[in-house]
Enzyme design. Structure first.
Site, PDB file in Angstrom:
ATOM      1  N   HIS A   9       0.538  -1.273   0.019  1.00 24.47           N
ATOM      2  CA  HIS A   9       0.028   0.175  -0.123  1.00 24.47           C
ATOM      3  C   HIS A   9       0.873   1.196   0.013  1.00 24.47           C
ATOM      4  O   HIS A   9       1.977   1.252   0.265  1.00 24.47           O
ATOM      5  CB  HIS A   9      -1.029  -0.081   1.124  1.00 24.47           C
ATOM      6  CG  HIS A   9      -0.216   0.206   2.451  1.00 24.47           C
ATOM      7  ND1 HIS A   9       0.573   1.202   3.119  1.00 24.47           N
ATOM      8  CD2 HIS A   9       0.020  -1.123   3.255  1.00 24.47           C
ATOM      9  CE1 HIS A   9       1.005   0.909   4.149  1.00 24.47           C
ATOM     10  NE2 HIS A   9       0.771  -0.495   4.288  1.00 24.47           N
ATOM     11  N   GLU A  81      -3.048  -7.240   7.578  1.00 24.36           N
ATOM     12  CA  GLU A  81      -1.712  -6.952   8.155  1.00 24.36           C
ATOM     13  C   GLU A  81      -1.809  -8.122   9.517  1.00 24.36           C
ATOM     14  O   GLU A  81      -2.543  -8.553   9.868  1.00 24.36           O
ATOM     15  CB  GLU A  81      -1.812  -5.648   8.601  1.00 24.36           C
ATOM     16  CG  GLU A  81      -0.582  -5.049   9.720  1.00 24.36           C
ATOM     17  CD  GLU A  81       0.739  -5.001   8.969  1.00 24.36           C
ATOM     18  OE1 GLU A  81       1.165  -6.157   8.706  1.00 24.36           O
ATOM     19  OE2 GLU A  81       1.325  -3.930   8.733  1.00 24.36           O
TER      20      GLU A  81
END
Length: 232
Positions: A9, A81
């Site tokens: 990201h 994550e």
């Protein structure tokens, strides 16, 4: 098998301020992160991915949406994550004083974050998610398919380490920057790691289905190194 483009990201405020965001809600891209995602979208524009898959966290969905060019973005919990547990939301400068920090650096395969996830579990579920999606896309789109997987630094490092045959204790040797591209092509015999932490190189090789099909059906490594993508 298809080729997966692993994309980290774009930059967030947490990245800049040195806070371990983890799975904290509401952590989106900052101005630099948005600009990076837009630049990455331009690099990837010629590629026609069979799927755009993302961690469900906001910063990844924003990045995936920027590069998807109107395609659907599919959320996959396997790419989320690491759950850093009690470390989530704390400054990295503070965490460096914890005894566990040294273990994270030197023996990550033995790390279980207090109240959270082990790094071994992160690697296992991320690799499983990528390989499962890869097999599904091979069945539906053929061995020459390419697809995007937008995730987080430690998750991508864990997947690339497994593809390289590195023990998890060595995954800290890898660097995965915001909006970087790492490319892995899985075959019957072994994965081929084509790019790691690429932040500006030519991605034109992803545009050629014929080359991808040849690589996907050839499990043998090239003895002597070969002549590169241009000669395939």
């Amino acid at each position: 098998m298809p080729t997966v483009v692993l994309i980290r990201h774009g930059r967030t405020t947490a990245n800049v301020t040195g806070v371990l965001a983890g799975r904290s809600p509401g952590v989106g891209l900052d101005d630099t992160g948005r600009a990076g995602a837009e630049a990455l979208a331009r690099r990837l524009e010629p590629v026609r991915p069979a799927a755009v898959v993302s961690s469900p966290l906001e910063r990844c969905v924003q990045t995936a949406t920027a590069i998807a060019a109107g395609r659907d973005v599919v959320a996959d919990e396997g790419l989320i994550e690491c759950d850093y547990g009690d470390w989530t939301g704390r400054p990295l400068g503070e965490l460096r004083r914890e005894k566990l920090w040294k273990v994270v650096q030197e023996h990550p395969s033995g790390v279980v974050f207090p109240g959270g996830e082990s790094l071994r579990a992160v690697q296992q579920r991320a690799v499983d998610a990528v390989r499962r999606r890869d097999a599904e896309l091979a069945s539906s789109h053929g061995a020459g398919a390419v697809w995007f997987a937008v995730s987080h630094a430690d998750v991508i490092k864990a997947v690339v380490a497994e593809a390289l045959g590195l023990h998890l204790d060595h995954f800290q040797r890898l660097v995965v920057d915001p909006c970087s591209v790492s490319v892995v092509s899985f075959t019957e015999r072994r994965p081929f790691v084509l790019r790691v932490n690429d932040t500006g190189g030519d991605l034109g090789f992803l545009r050629s289905p014929a080359r991808r099909r040849r690589r996907a059906t050839r499990s043998d490594a090239v003895v002597g190194g070969g002549a590169g993508d241009a000669a395939e």
